[in-house]
Design an enzyme around this catalytic site. Structure first.
Site, PDB file in Angstrom:
ATOM      1  N   LYS A 165       0.823  -1.216   0.000  1.00  0.00           N
ATOM      2  CA  LYS A 165       0.000   0.000   0.000  1.00  0.00           C
ATOM      3  C   LYS A 165       0.863   1.275   0.000  1.00  0.00           C
ATOM      4  O   LYS A 165       2.072   1.221   0.291  1.00  0.00           O
ATOM      5  CB  LYS A 165      -0.942  -0.049   1.203  1.00  0.00           C
ATOM      6  CG  LYS A 165      -1.941  -1.217   1.145  1.00  0.00           C
ATOM      7  CD  LYS A 165      -2.955  -1.154   2.285  1.00  0.00           C
ATOM      8  CE  LYS A 165      -3.960  -2.284   2.194  1.00  0.00           C
ATOM      9  NZ  LYS A 165      -5.011  -2.174   3.245  1.00  0.00           N
ATOM     10  N   TYR A 196     -12.520  -1.393  -3.861  1.00  0.00           N
ATOM     11  CA  TYR A 196     -13.020  -1.587  -2.492  1.00  0.00           C
ATOM     12  C   TYR A 196     -14.537  -1.434  -2.395  1.00  0.00           C
ATOM     13  O   TYR A 196     -15.057  -1.214  -1.300  1.00  0.00           O
ATOM     14  CB  TYR A 196     -12.312  -0.628  -1.535  1.00  0.00           C
ATOM     15  CG  TYR A 196     -10.906  -1.074  -1.164  1.00  0.00           C
ATOM     16  CD1 TYR A 196     -10.705  -2.193  -0.344  1.00  0.00           C
ATOM     17  CD2 TYR A 196      -9.784  -0.395  -1.621  1.00  0.00           C
ATOM     18  CE1 TYR A 196      -9.423  -2.610   0.008  1.00  0.00           C
ATOM     19  CE2 TYR A 196      -8.501  -0.813  -1.271  1.00  0.00           C
ATOM     20  CZ  TYR A 196      -8.330  -1.915  -0.446  1.00  0.00           C
ATOM     21  OH  TYR A 196      -7.067  -2.331  -0.097  1.00  0.00           O
ATOM     22  N   PHE A 229     -15.339   3.711   7.103  1.00  0.00           N
ATOM     23  CA  PHE A 229     -13.988   4.124   6.703  1.00  0.00           C
ATOM     24  C   PHE A 229     -13.794   4.114   5.189  1.00  0.00           C
ATOM     25  O   PHE A 229     -12.685   4.333   4.706  1.00  0.00           O
ATOM     26  CB  PHE A 229     -12.933   3.234   7.377  1.00  0.00           C
ATOM     27  CG  PHE A 229     -13.112   1.754   7.110  1.00  0.00           C
ATOM     28  CD1 PHE A 229     -12.647   1.180   5.929  1.00  0.00           C
ATOM     29  CD2 PHE A 229     -13.743   0.935   8.038  1.00  0.00           C
ATOM     30  CE1 PHE A 229     -12.810  -0.178   5.685  1.00  0.00           C
ATOM     31  CE2 PHE A 229     -13.914  -0.433   7.797  1.00  0.00           C
ATOM     32  CZ  PHE A 229     -13.443  -0.979   6.608  1.00  0.00           C
ATOM     33  N   ARG A 251      -2.567 -14.593   4.342  1.00  0.00           N
ATOM     34  CA  ARG A 251      -3.242 -13.883   5.453  1.00  0.00           C
ATOM     35  C   ARG A 251      -2.464 -14.120   6.751  1.00  0.00           C
ATOM     36  O   ARG A 251      -2.334 -13.213   7.574  1.00  0.00           O
ATOM     37  CB  ARG A 251      -4.700 -14.355   5.599  1.00  0.00           C
ATOM     38  CG  ARG A 251      -5.631 -14.018   4.432  1.00  0.00           C
ATOM     39  CD  ARG A 251      -5.921 -12.552   4.232  1.00  0.00           C
ATOM     40  NE  ARG A 251      -6.482 -11.898   5.385  1.00  0.00           N
ATOM     41  CZ  ARG A 251      -7.197 -10.765   5.313  1.00  0.00           C
ATOM     42  NH1 ARG A 251      -7.445 -10.187   4.149  1.00  0.00           N
ATOM     43  NH2 ARG A 251      -7.650 -10.185   6.384  1.00  0.00           N
ATOM     44  N   THR A 290      -5.713  -7.172  10.557  1.00  0.00           N
ATOM     45  CA  THR A 290      -5.950  -5.874   9.911  1.00  0.00           C
ATOM     46  C   THR A 290      -5.329  -4.734  10.713  1.00  0.00           C
ATOM     47  O   THR A 290      -4.706  -3.829  10.156  1.00  0.00           O
ATOM     48  CB  THR A 290      -7.468  -5.635   9.752  1.00  0.00           C
ATOM     49  OG1 THR A 290      -8.034  -6.758   9.080  1.00  0.00           O
ATOM     50  CG2 THR A 290      -7.749  -4.368   8.970  1.00  0.00           C
ATOM     51  N   ASN A 314      -2.100   0.095   6.700  1.00  0.00           N
ATOM     52  CA  ASN A 314      -1.582  -1.164   7.245  1.00  0.00           C
ATOM     53  C   ASN A 314      -0.689  -1.939   6.266  1.00  0.00           C
ATOM     54  O   ASN A 314      -0.625  -3.160   6.301  1.00  0.00           O
ATOM     55  CB  ASN A 314      -2.728  -2.023   7.792  1.00  0.00           C
ATOM     56  CG  ASN A 314      -3.763  -2.342   6.735  1.00  0.00           C
ATOM     57  OD1 ASN A 314      -3.583  -2.005   5.569  1.00  0.00           O
ATOM     58  ND2 ASN A 314      -4.831  -2.996   7.128  1.00  0.00           N
ATOM     59  N   HIS A 331      -2.175  -5.406   1.362  1.00  0.00           N
ATOM     60  CA  HIS A 331      -3.481  -6.040   1.145  1.00  0.00           C
ATOM     61  C   HIS A 331      -3.248  -7.520   0.890  1.00  0.00           C
ATOM     62  O   HIS A 331      -2.250  -7.907   0.298  1.00  0.00           O
ATOM     63  CB  HIS A 331      -4.159  -5.423  -0.089  1.00  0.00           C
ATOM     64  CG  HIS A 331      -5.366  -6.190  -0.550  1.00  0.00           C
ATOM     65  ND1 HIS A 331      -6.597  -6.014   0.028  1.00  0.00           N
ATOM     66  CD2 HIS A 331      -5.507  -7.159  -1.493  1.00  0.00           C
ATOM     67  CE1 HIS A 331      -7.472  -6.841  -0.559  1.00  0.00           C
ATOM     68  NE2 HIS A 331      -6.831  -7.545  -1.493  1.00  0.00           N
ATOM     69  N   GLU A 355      -9.578  -9.881  -7.955  1.00  0.00           N
ATOM     70  CA  GLU A 355      -8.579  -8.831  -7.719  1.00  0.00           C
ATOM     71  C   GLU A 355      -7.386  -8.958  -8.672  1.00  0.00           C
ATOM     72  O   GLU A 355      -6.862  -7.936  -9.155  1.00  0.00           O
ATOM     73  CB  GLU A 355      -8.139  -8.881  -6.251  1.00  0.00           C
ATOM     74  CG  GLU A 355      -9.289  -8.490  -5.318  1.00  0.00           C
ATOM     75  CD  GLU A 355      -9.010  -8.734  -3.846  1.00  0.00           C
ATOM     76  OE1 GLU A 355      -9.902  -8.429  -3.026  1.00  0.00           O
ATOM     77  OE2 GLU A 355      -7.919  -9.224  -3.502  1.00  0.00           O
TER      78      GLU A 355
HETATM   79  P1  IDP Z   1      -8.156  -6.687   5.548  1.00  0.00           P
HETATM   80  O1  IDP Z   1      -7.315  -5.757   4.684  1.00  0.00           O
HETATM   81  O2  IDP Z   1      -7.374  -7.216   6.712  1.00  0.00           O
HETATM   82  O3  IDP Z   1      -8.829  -7.779   4.755  1.00  0.00           O
HETATM   83  P2  IDP Z   1     -10.739  -5.371   5.660  1.00  0.00           P
HETATM   84  O4  IDP Z   1     -11.688  -5.490   6.800  1.00  0.00           O
HETATM   85  O5  IDP Z   1     -11.052  -6.112   4.400  1.00  0.00           O
HETATM   86  O6  IDP Z   1      -9.293  -5.794   6.212  1.00  0.00           O
HETATM   87  O7  IDP Z   1     -10.581  -3.829   5.348  1.00  0.00           O
HETATM   88  C1  IDP Z   1      -9.970  -3.395   4.139  1.00  0.00           C
HETATM   89  C2  IDP Z   1      -9.027  -2.263   4.457  1.00  0.00           C
HETATM   90  O8  IDP Z   1      -9.770  -1.159   4.958  1.00  0.00           O
HETATM   91  C3  IDP Z   1      -7.997  -2.549   5.583  1.00  0.00           C
HETATM   92  O9  IDP Z   1      -6.877  -3.269   5.146  1.00  0.00           O
HETATM   93  C4  IDP Z   1      -7.651  -1.148   6.022  1.00  0.00           C
HETATM   94  O10 IDP Z   1      -6.729  -0.515   5.092  1.00  0.00           O
HETATM   95  C5  IDP Z   1      -8.983  -0.443   5.907  1.00  0.00           C
HETATM   96  N1  IDP Z   1      -9.692  -0.455   7.196  1.00  0.00           N
HETATM   97  C6  IDP Z   1     -10.279  -1.520   7.808  1.00  0.00           C
HETATM   98  N2  IDP Z   1     -10.825  -1.185   8.986  1.00  0.00           N
HETATM   99  C7  IDP Z   1     -10.580   0.141   9.126  1.00  0.00           C
HETATM  100  C8  IDP Z   1     -10.905   1.096  10.155  1.00  0.00           C
HETATM  101  O11 IDP Z   1     -11.524   0.781  11.176  1.00  0.00           O
HETATM  102  N3  IDP Z   1     -10.481   2.384   9.932  1.00  0.00           N
HETATM  103  C9  IDP Z   1      -9.800   2.767   8.807  1.00  0.00           C
HETATM  104  N4  IDP Z   1      -9.489   1.911   7.833  1.00  0.00           N
HETATM  105  C10 IDP Z   1      -9.858   0.618   7.990  1.00  0.00           C
HETATM  106 MG    MG Z   2     -10.214  -7.632   3.246  1.00  0.00          MG
END
Ligand code: IDP
Ligand code: MG
Length: 138
Positions: free
Chosen positions: A10, A50, A58, A86, A92, A113, A116, A127
């Site tokens: 990212k 997304y 968010f 994963r 996350t 984070n 992805h 994807e």
């Molecule tokens: P993942 O990337 O671990 O699969 P997802 O729940 O699919 O997590 O969320 C997609 C992306 O959205 C996350 O990787 C992160 O960048 C962002 N995200 C998830 N939860 C939050 C939040 O509570 N605040 C801000 N961004 C978030």
């Molecule tokens: Mg996800």
């Protein structure tokens, strides 16, 4: 169980210069890079990628962050790739990610984070197709 998953390094991690270290981590964990490119998502493309999160609070923040700078997109091959990857990236929220995971090592917040990872074989295919033609895969 399929043998491919899709990842993005990212904008936060690319900006901080972690691309090489993260790729090294991925390769040392036994993943083969089957496709890879440095690119940048427009806000429109990030919104499309997304779209599944459209109703989450968010979403706008996520779309704006993911289009804020270049990313590295890649298709990774390994047995049981989705689950294995994963596990490699961790939770996350980096604060909750296990020691030694990519998010624990290279990420600062739940939004920014570092990486992805696809959450299912079906999404890995969707994807991968979003970023790569057949001719770009090896
Ligand atoms: P993942 O990337 O671990 O699969 P997802 O729940 O699919 O997590 O969320 C997609 C992306 O959205 C996350 O990787 C992160 O960048 C962002 N995200 C998830 N939860 C939050 C939040 O509570 N605040 C801000 N961004 C978030
Ligand atoms: Mg996800």
């Amino acid at each position: 169980m399929s043998n491919q998953t899709f990842t993005m390094i990212k904008p936060d991690a690319v900006k901080k210069g972690y691309t090489g270290a993260i790729l090294d981590h991925i390769i040392k964990a036994g993943f083969h890079i089957s496709a890879m490119k440095l690119t940048r998502l427009t806000t429109e493309k990030a919104g499309e990628f997304y779209a599944i999160h459209k109703e989450r609070p968010f979403y706008q923040e996520l779309v704006s962050f993911m289009s804020s700078g270049p990313i590295v997109a890649a298709i990774l091959t390994k047995k049981n790739a989705v689950d294995e990857f994963r596990n490699l990236i961790g939770a996350t929220d980096p604060a909750k990610a296990a020691e030694g995971t990519i998010r624990k090592l290279y990420a600062d917040s739940v939004g920014e984070n570092a990486v992805h990872g696809s959450d299912s074989d079906a999404n890995a295919k969707i994807e991968s197709d979003f970023f790569f033609t057949e001719k770009e895969r090896f």
